[in-house]
Design a protein around this motif. Structure first.
Motif: not given
Length: 580
Positions: A95, A98-99, A101-104, A126, A129-130, A557
């Motif tokens: 999880a 996955a977080s 790639s949720t907000a671009r 990561y 990925d973001a 993050r």
């Protein structure tokens, strides 16, 4: 999914090879086993995933060679990838991944990262990925940091350390899955194997039964072993552990002030428990002895390994780490628009007038600028490059207590196949050696049916780090003569050394002594736009590969959460530069 497993050399005299089919792939298995444990099936007969196909001698060739040497039989047994995907820690790590790639972002940030070890690679992966653009700078010409490796003139690899991938490494296991390289992990039998110093050449096993859940499988493994601990010692140790079991994480963290030896004494655990088990564990976890190691380190390991059924399962990478693990991460970063630059050593962290980072100045005189900056090097390198303006800040002052521990990794190629070994990590229980493995058996790329290559961790190494390679090899051979009394002699009158490599790391993972836990920094520093990653930073795992990868995710993050702040800061700097 392809599976990679056990390879061992056995005497073949009077035995037959049986070729069978398993599904659509050829399977080579032996009808006569030395062990009563259930064999699996062939893992890599005819595989060319590493660019090389393994060739087995024909019966005629074996017959000819038998006149000059005892022919060898290679038995390949697979241990399938454990079912990790439904464990709580694995799902939590998934999880987390996955977080990203949720907000671009509306405008990607350029993030400059120093250090292409697992922490720096994880941070960059990561962030990519973001939707951001990492610029990863590595001082050396090799990827991996503490998992770096080099190829010698013969084409053989030698590594910075003996790296084991545990089932209790959820972020590492997720990373392999995200990169599509799960099949590069060679899972071993679920056992822990210790040498018996009082019985040269013999070993004691802790076998974890597959039918039992955690922690019952671990308890059963301990109870079934009667060679290392007596029943009264097991009972006293179990009673001593009760506070840790009942107190949970808060109790574990509170034990940072005690060494392993002091904690054992306080809990009434017999000294022999430390001597028989925890000297080996301490050296394996942090390369130091129990009279120095913080008990928190041991309790974290026990918690991680015993609370999950597959937590203590071990896997070896199927080849050298830079190519088999680090390069897929680099390719992923580059495919998302990021950069990775080798031979880019940082000379200085240049500051703006307000004390924030202006750029990283490289040894070649070039400057690398970005919207944010990350130091993912070992803590000792950070301290060397720390700007004077930052040294009085408490966040950085605490780093003084974090010091890398010396460690030496030894590789010895012998002229024959050693028999007194296993397809597994082995705890040597030697005063000089920590753990070792016959990499010609455990690792697909290093496989050799006729010769052994032992990779050994020489620890504690503080008194040996300044010694010559020859002195270290001489000391290693004396210890190996105890582990292989019938096959190795210190004077090489038995197995001969073909060659060796000694890799010294004067400052490896931080020395986990009592009182260091409060000194571990958060990934976000008090300097706006400056962050840290590395297994020494604050995260719930040990100074390990898992800790490095998790620290990179936590660092990424923090940057993602600070996106608006960093974007506004960049726009302000751009406006000021335009006005000038």
């Amino acid at each position: 999914m392809s599976q990679i497993g056990h390879v061992s050399a056995l005497n073949l005299r009077g035995q037959d090879n049986v070729f069978k089919l398993w599904g659509s792939k050829p399977v080579w298995k032996c009808e006569c086993q030395l062990s009563t444990r259930e064999p699996r099936f062939l893992s890599f007969l005819g595989s060319d995933s590493l660019g090389l196909k393994l060739k087995f001698p024909t019966a005629t060739a074996m017959s000819r060679s038998s006149k000059i040497m005892s022919p060898l039989k290679v038995v390949c047994i697979d241990y399938p990838r454990p079912e990790l995907e439904n464990t709580v820690n694995y799902l939590e790590a998934a999880a987390f991944s996955a977080s990203f790639s949720t907000a671009r972002p509306t405008k990607p940030l350029d993030i400059v990262i120093a250090g292409a070890g697992l922490a720096g690679l994880s941070t960059a992966k990561y962030l990519a990925d973001a939707g951001h653009r990492p610029i990863l700078l590595e001082a050396r010409d090799v990827l991996g940091g503490k998992v770096a490796a080099w190829k010698d003139d013969d084409g053989d690899w030698y590594e910075t350390g003996l790296h084991i991938f545990f089932g209790a490494y959820p972020n590492v296991q997720n990373l392999f899955g995200e990169l599509g390289i799960n099949d590069r992990l060679q899972w071993k039998e679920h056992s822990m194997i210790f040498a018996m110093p009082t019985k040269p050449g013999e070993f004691s096993r802790f076998d974890f039964p597959e039918v039992l859940p955690a922690p019952l499988n671990g308890i059963w493994a301990i109870l079934k072993n009667n060679e290392m601990l007596t029943w009264p010692e097991k009972v006293k140790f179990a009673i001593g552990l009760l506070p840790a079991i009942l107190g949970g994480q808060s109790y574990v963290e509170a034990q940072d002030g005690l060494t392993v030896k002091d904690w054992m004494k306080k809990q009434g655990v017999p000294d022999r428990v430390t001597d028989e088990v925890f000297i080996a564990m301490s050296k394996a976890l942090n390369f130091i002895n129990p009279d120095e190691l913080s008990m928190q380190c041991i309790l974290i390991a026990l918690n991680r390994f015993l609370q999950e059924k597959h937590g203590s399962k071990m896997a070896f990478l199927d080849g050298n780490p830079p190519e088999r693990l680090c390069m897929p991460i680099v390719e992923h970063i580059q495919s998302h628009g990021g950069e990775v630059r080798l031979n880019s050593r940082i000379k200085k962290i240049e500051l703006n007038e307000d004390g924030t980072v202006k750029s990283f100045l490289l040894n070649n005189g070039s400057q690398v600028q970005g919207d944010a900056f990350v130091f993912a090097t070992p803590v000792d390198i950070l301290k060397l490059l720390l700007p004077d303006d930052w040294k009085n800040i408490p966040y950085f002052q605490k780093l003084d207590k974090l010091v890398g521990v010396p460690v030496i990794n030894v590789h010895i190629w012998f002229d024959k196949k050693l028999k007194n070994t296993s397809d597994q990590l082995l705890f040597s229980r030697s005063p000089l050696l920590s753990v070792y493995a016959d990499m010609s058996v455990t690792c697909k790329e290093y496989y050799n049916p006729n010769q052994s290559m032992l990779e050994l961790v020489f620890a504690p190494a503080e008194e040996w780090i300044s010694c010559s390679d020859a002195e270290i090899i001489d000391a290693t051979m004396k210890e190996l003569a105890k582990l292989f009394p019938d096959e190795i002699a210190a004077d090489q009158s038995k197995a001969n050394i073909l060659k060796y490599h000694v890799v010294k790391t004067p400052r490896s993972v931080y020395k986990t002594v009592p009182g260091t836990e409060p000194c571990r920094p958060l990934q976000k520093s008090p300097i706006e736009g400056f962050y840290l990653a590395g297994d020494y930073t604050k995260q719930k795992y040990l100074a390990s590969m898992e800790g490095a990868v998790l620290s990179g995710k936590l660092c990424a993050r923090s940057i993602v959460q600070d996106y608006e702040l960093l974007l506004a800061r960049g726009q302000k700097n751009l406006a000021e530069a335009t006005m000038v």
